[in-house]
Design a protein around this motif. Sequence first.
Motif, PDB file in Angstrom:
ATOM      1  N   LEU A  28      36.706  35.552  43.449  1.00  0.00           N
ATOM      2  CA  LEU A  28      37.523  35.021  42.970  1.00  0.00           C
ATOM      3  C   LEU A  28      38.319  34.355  41.782  1.00  0.00           C
ATOM      4  CD1 LEU A  28      37.512  32.727  46.805  1.00  0.00           C
ATOM      5  CD2 LEU A  28      38.482  35.978  45.906  1.00  0.00           C
ATOM      6  N   TRP A  29      37.879  34.273  40.876  1.00  0.00           N
ATOM      7  CA  TRP A  29      37.836  34.040  39.532  1.00  0.00           C
ATOM      8  C   TRP A  29      39.434  34.584  39.062  1.00  0.00           C
ATOM      9  CZ3 TRP A  29      39.731  36.861  35.233  1.00  0.00           C
ATOM     10  CH2 TRP A  29      39.856  36.353  34.328  1.00  0.00           C
ATOM     11  N   ILE A  30      39.759  35.706  39.228  1.00  0.00           N
ATOM     12  CA  ILE A  30      40.596  36.170  38.578  1.00  0.00           C
ATOM     13  C   ILE A  30      41.691  35.273  38.990  1.00  0.00           C
ATOM     14  CG2 ILE A  30      41.362  37.498  40.581  1.00  0.00           C
ATOM     15  CD1 ILE A  30      42.083  38.584  37.587  1.00  0.00           C
ATOM     16  N   LEU A  31      42.265  35.190  40.482  1.00  0.00           N
ATOM     17  CA  LEU A  31      43.057  34.056  41.757  1.00  0.00           C
ATOM     18  C   LEU A  31      43.626  32.799  40.319  1.00  0.00           C
ATOM     19  CD1 LEU A  31      41.545  33.395  44.924  1.00  0.00           C
ATOM     20  CD2 LEU A  31      43.075  35.433  43.634  1.00  0.00           C
ATOM     21  N   SER A  32      42.511  32.653  38.740  1.00  0.00           N
ATOM     22  CA  SER A  32      42.900  31.601  38.073  1.00  0.00           C
ATOM     23  C   SER A  32      42.589  31.718  36.988  1.00  0.00           C
ATOM     24  CB  SER A  32      41.870  30.673  37.934  1.00  0.00           C
ATOM     25  OG  SER A  32      41.129  31.502  37.742  1.00  0.00           O
ATOM     26  N   ALA A  33      43.001  33.558  36.602  1.00  0.00           N
ATOM     27  CA  ALA A  33      43.163  34.068  35.307  1.00  0.00           C
ATOM     28  C   ALA A  33      44.147  33.335  35.094  1.00  0.00           C
ATOM     29  CB  ALA A  33      43.448  35.312  35.593  1.00  0.00           C
ATOM     30  N   PRO A  34      44.839  33.748  33.530  1.00  0.00           N
ATOM     31  CA  PRO A  34      45.892  33.236  32.329  1.00  0.00           C
ATOM     32  C   PRO A  34      47.229  34.529  32.986  1.00  0.00           C
ATOM     33  CG  PRO A  34      44.654  33.996  30.989  1.00  0.00           C
ATOM     34  CD  PRO A  34      43.771  33.659  32.568  1.00  0.00           C
ATOM     35  N   GLU A  35      48.507  33.732  33.001  1.00  0.00           N
ATOM     36  CA  GLU A  35      49.013  34.470  33.802  1.00  0.00           C
ATOM     37  C   GLU A  35      49.695  36.104  33.607  1.00  0.00           C
ATOM     38  OE1 GLU A  35      54.086  33.965  33.683  1.00  0.00           O
ATOM     39  OE2 GLU A  35      53.051  31.690  34.272  1.00  0.00           O
ATOM     40  N   ASP A  36      49.432  36.065  32.111  1.00  0.00           N
ATOM     41  CA  ASP A  36      49.742  37.781  32.049  1.00  0.00           C
ATOM     42  C   ASP A  36      48.512  38.398  32.785  1.00  0.00           C
ATOM     43  OD1 ASP A  36      47.756  36.854  30.815  1.00  0.00           O
ATOM     44  OD2 ASP A  36      48.796  37.826  28.321  1.00  0.00           O
ATOM     45  N   ARG A  37      47.319  38.403  33.317  1.00  0.00           N
ATOM     46  CA  ARG A  37      46.298  38.712  33.789  1.00  0.00           C
ATOM     47  C   ARG A  37      46.795  38.419  34.723  1.00  0.00           C
ATOM     48  NH1 ARG A  37      43.478  41.959  35.305  1.00  0.00           N
ATOM     49  NH2 ARG A  37      41.391  42.654  35.896  1.00  0.00           N
ATOM     50  N   PHE A  38      46.559  37.230  35.772  1.00  0.00           N
ATOM     51  CA  PHE A  38      46.989  37.716  36.728  1.00  0.00           C
ATOM     52  C   PHE A  38      48.150  38.099  37.397  1.00  0.00           C
ATOM     53  CE2 PHE A  38      48.882  35.710  40.652  1.00  0.00           C
ATOM     54  CZ  PHE A  38      47.929  35.639  41.483  1.00  0.00           C
ATOM     55  N   ASP A  39      49.572  38.680  37.306  1.00  0.00           N
ATOM     56  CA  ASP A  39      50.591  39.598  37.311  1.00  0.00           C
ATOM     57  C   ASP A  39      49.777  40.915  36.978  1.00  0.00           C
ATOM     58  OD1 ASP A  39      51.898  37.160  37.698  1.00  0.00           O
ATOM     59  OD2 ASP A  39      52.963  36.746  36.250  1.00  0.00           O
ATOM     60  N   GLU A  40      49.042  40.732  35.957  1.00  0.00           N
ATOM     61  CA  GLU A  40      48.284  42.127  35.774  1.00  0.00           C
ATOM     62  C   GLU A  40      47.992  42.901  37.437  1.00  0.00           C
ATOM     63  OE1 GLU A  40      46.285  44.560  32.480  1.00  0.00           O
ATOM     64  OE2 GLU A  40      45.625  42.694  32.712  1.00  0.00           O
ATOM     65  N   TYR A  41      46.603  41.500  37.662  1.00  0.00           N
ATOM     66  CA  TYR A  41      45.907  41.877  38.375  1.00  0.00           C
ATOM     67  C   TYR A  41      46.992  42.123  40.550  1.00  0.00           C
ATOM     68  CZ  TYR A  41      44.073  39.321  43.105  1.00  0.00           C
ATOM     69  OH  TYR A  41      44.473  39.300  44.302  1.00  0.00           O
ATOM     70  N   CYS A  42      47.957  41.403  40.635  1.00  0.00           N
ATOM     71  CA  CYS A  42      48.501  42.105  41.502  1.00  0.00           C
ATOM     72  C   CYS A  42      49.329  43.086  41.250  1.00  0.00           C
ATOM     73  CB  CYS A  42      49.964  40.590  41.308  1.00  0.00           C
ATOM     74  SG  CYS A  42      49.410  38.927  41.552  1.00  0.00           S
ATOM     75  N   ALA A  43      50.064  42.972  39.589  1.00  0.00           N
ATOM     76  CA  ALA A  43      50.552  44.408  40.186  1.00  0.00           C
ATOM     77  C   ALA A  43      49.259  45.642  40.198  1.00  0.00           C
ATOM     78  CB  ALA A  43      51.465  45.234  38.346  1.00  0.00           C
ATOM     79  N   ASP A  44      47.946  45.880  40.176  1.00  0.00           N
ATOM     80  CA  ASP A  44      46.625  46.731  40.228  1.00  0.00           C
ATOM     81  C   ASP A  44      46.427  46.894  41.748  1.00  0.00           C
ATOM     82  OD1 ASP A  44      47.077  47.026  37.298  1.00  0.00           O
ATOM     83  OD2 ASP A  44      45.106  46.477  36.566  1.00  0.00           O
ATOM     84  N   VAL A  45      46.911  45.861  42.201  1.00  0.00           N
ATOM     85  CA  VAL A  45      46.538  45.621  44.024  1.00  0.00           C
ATOM     86  C   VAL A  45      47.495  46.096  44.499  1.00  0.00           C
ATOM     87  CG1 VAL A  45      46.274  44.782  46.154  1.00  0.00           C
ATOM     88  CG2 VAL A  45      45.187  43.988  44.139  1.00  0.00           C
ATOM     89  N   ARG A  46      48.673  46.386  43.829  1.00  0.00           N
ATOM     90  CA  ARG A  46      49.760  47.023  44.305  1.00  0.00           C
ATOM     91  C   ARG A  46      49.806  48.465  44.731  1.00  0.00           C
ATOM     92  NH1 ARG A  46      52.492  49.099  48.074  1.00  0.00           N
ATOM     93  NH2 ARG A  46      55.305  49.084  48.623  1.00  0.00           N
ATOM     94  N   ARG A  47      49.335  49.003  43.071  1.00  0.00           N
ATOM     95  CA  ARG A  47      49.701  50.334  42.748  1.00  0.00           C
ATOM     96  C   ARG A  47      47.982  50.948  43.768  1.00  0.00           C
ATOM     97  NH1 ARG A  47      46.259  52.911  38.853  1.00  0.00           N
ATOM     98  NH2 ARG A  47      46.346  50.818  37.689  1.00  0.00           N
ATOM     99  N   GLU A  48      47.545  50.428  44.362  1.00  0.00           N
ATOM    100  CA  GLU A  48      46.309  50.562  44.753  1.00  0.00           C
ATOM    101  C   GLU A  48      47.413  50.853  46.344  1.00  0.00           C
ATOM    102  OE1 GLU A  48      41.746  49.403  43.438  1.00  0.00           O
ATOM    103  OE2 GLU A  48      43.340  48.069  45.129  1.00  0.00           O
ATOM    104  N   TYR A  49      48.112  50.220  47.149  1.00  0.00           N
ATOM    105  CA  TYR A  49      48.005  50.696  47.623  1.00  0.00           C
ATOM    106  C   TYR A  49      49.862  50.670  47.614  1.00  0.00           C
ATOM    107  CZ  TYR A  49      44.310  47.836  50.350  1.00  0.00           C
ATOM    108  OH  TYR A  49      43.420  47.992  50.467  1.00  0.00           O
ATOM    109  N   ALA A  50      49.972  51.383  47.023  1.00  0.00           N
ATOM    110  CA  ALA A  50      51.750  52.303  46.603  1.00  0.00           C
ATOM    111  C   ALA A  50      51.909  53.494  47.865  1.00  0.00           C
ATOM    112  CB  ALA A  50      50.964  53.636  45.864  1.00  0.00           C
ATOM    113  N   SER A  51      51.422  53.352  48.696  1.00  0.00           N
ATOM    114  CA  SER A  51      51.740  54.475  49.676  1.00  0.00           C
ATOM    115  C   SER A  51      52.156  53.591  50.803  1.00  0.00           C
ATOM    116  CB  SER A  51      50.959  55.124  50.303  1.00  0.00           C
ATOM    117  OG  SER A  51      49.981  53.891  50.942  1.00  0.00           O
ATOM    118  N   VAL A  52      52.151  51.948  50.695  1.00  0.00           N
ATOM    119  CA  VAL A  52      51.901  51.497  51.809  1.00  0.00           C
ATOM    120  C   VAL A  52      53.850  50.619  51.489  1.00  0.00           C
ATOM    121  CG1 VAL A  52      51.588  48.445  53.200  1.00  0.00           C
ATOM    122  CG2 VAL A  52      49.942  50.562  52.233  1.00  0.00           C
ATOM    123  N   PRO A  53      54.366  50.831  52.888  1.00  0.00           N
ATOM    124  CA  PRO A  53      55.989  49.899  52.064  1.00  0.00           C
ATOM    125  C   PRO A  53      56.243  48.518  52.291  1.00  0.00           C
ATOM    126  CG  PRO A  53      56.280  51.615  54.173  1.00  0.00           C
ATOM    127  CD  PRO A  53      54.921  51.149  53.780  1.00  0.00           C
TER     128      PRO A  53
END
Length: 212
Positions: free
Chosen positions: A140-165
């Motif tokens: 869970l370290w990623i939850l505390s990552a610097p803001e740009d890395r955390f935002d990248e993480y959020c975008a990457d997870v969304r990309r994994e679930y791109a098929s979900v509305p």
Amino acid sequence: MQRERVWDEAVRVVRGDVHGLVPVRDDLLRRWSEPHRGYHDLRHLDEVVTAAAELREDALGSDEEWAEAVLAAWFHDAVYDVANATDNERLSADLAREALSPHGVVATALDTVTALVESSAHHDVTQSTGPHAVFHDADLWILSAPEDRFDEYCADVRREYASVPEDAYAQGRSAILAPFLERPSVYRTARARRDWETAARTNLSRELRRLR
């Protein structure tokens, strides 16, 4: 830190056959490099191992515990199927047992590694020291990552679930993230609570606002 070197060190500690386990390590590297992975890739593996190393001195009592946390990091997302996400942790734990048991890894270490992998399904750990606490916090370290890395993480997870509305994704993702803020502490080890807790709560609050 070089991921292959850390793998070899962990295997030696639990008395596994380093050379015999090279094909297992290479198979894991292939799995972590699968093209459908957005966040759950080699970078995540490296971040988990690096975070565990930060917590090692304060929260682990032996090299054996360190080796168990390292091997759990390597196996915990080895099976990653977005379409069947509820079973990934169990299948990854099964893979760990099947891959490690023929190569001399002691039974107690094998049991701990598989338990750690399965625990990543719910991140529900009560210990504040030991491999369970360290692996929990490192994952869970990623939850505390610097803001740009955390935002990248959020975008990457969304990309994994791109098929979900969008609405369904926002609802499901909020249901995963919000409970962390409801806990007295996101993290279990004293070091992570001291160094990572505030940033994690800031990041989580910001992402939940975006999802709303």
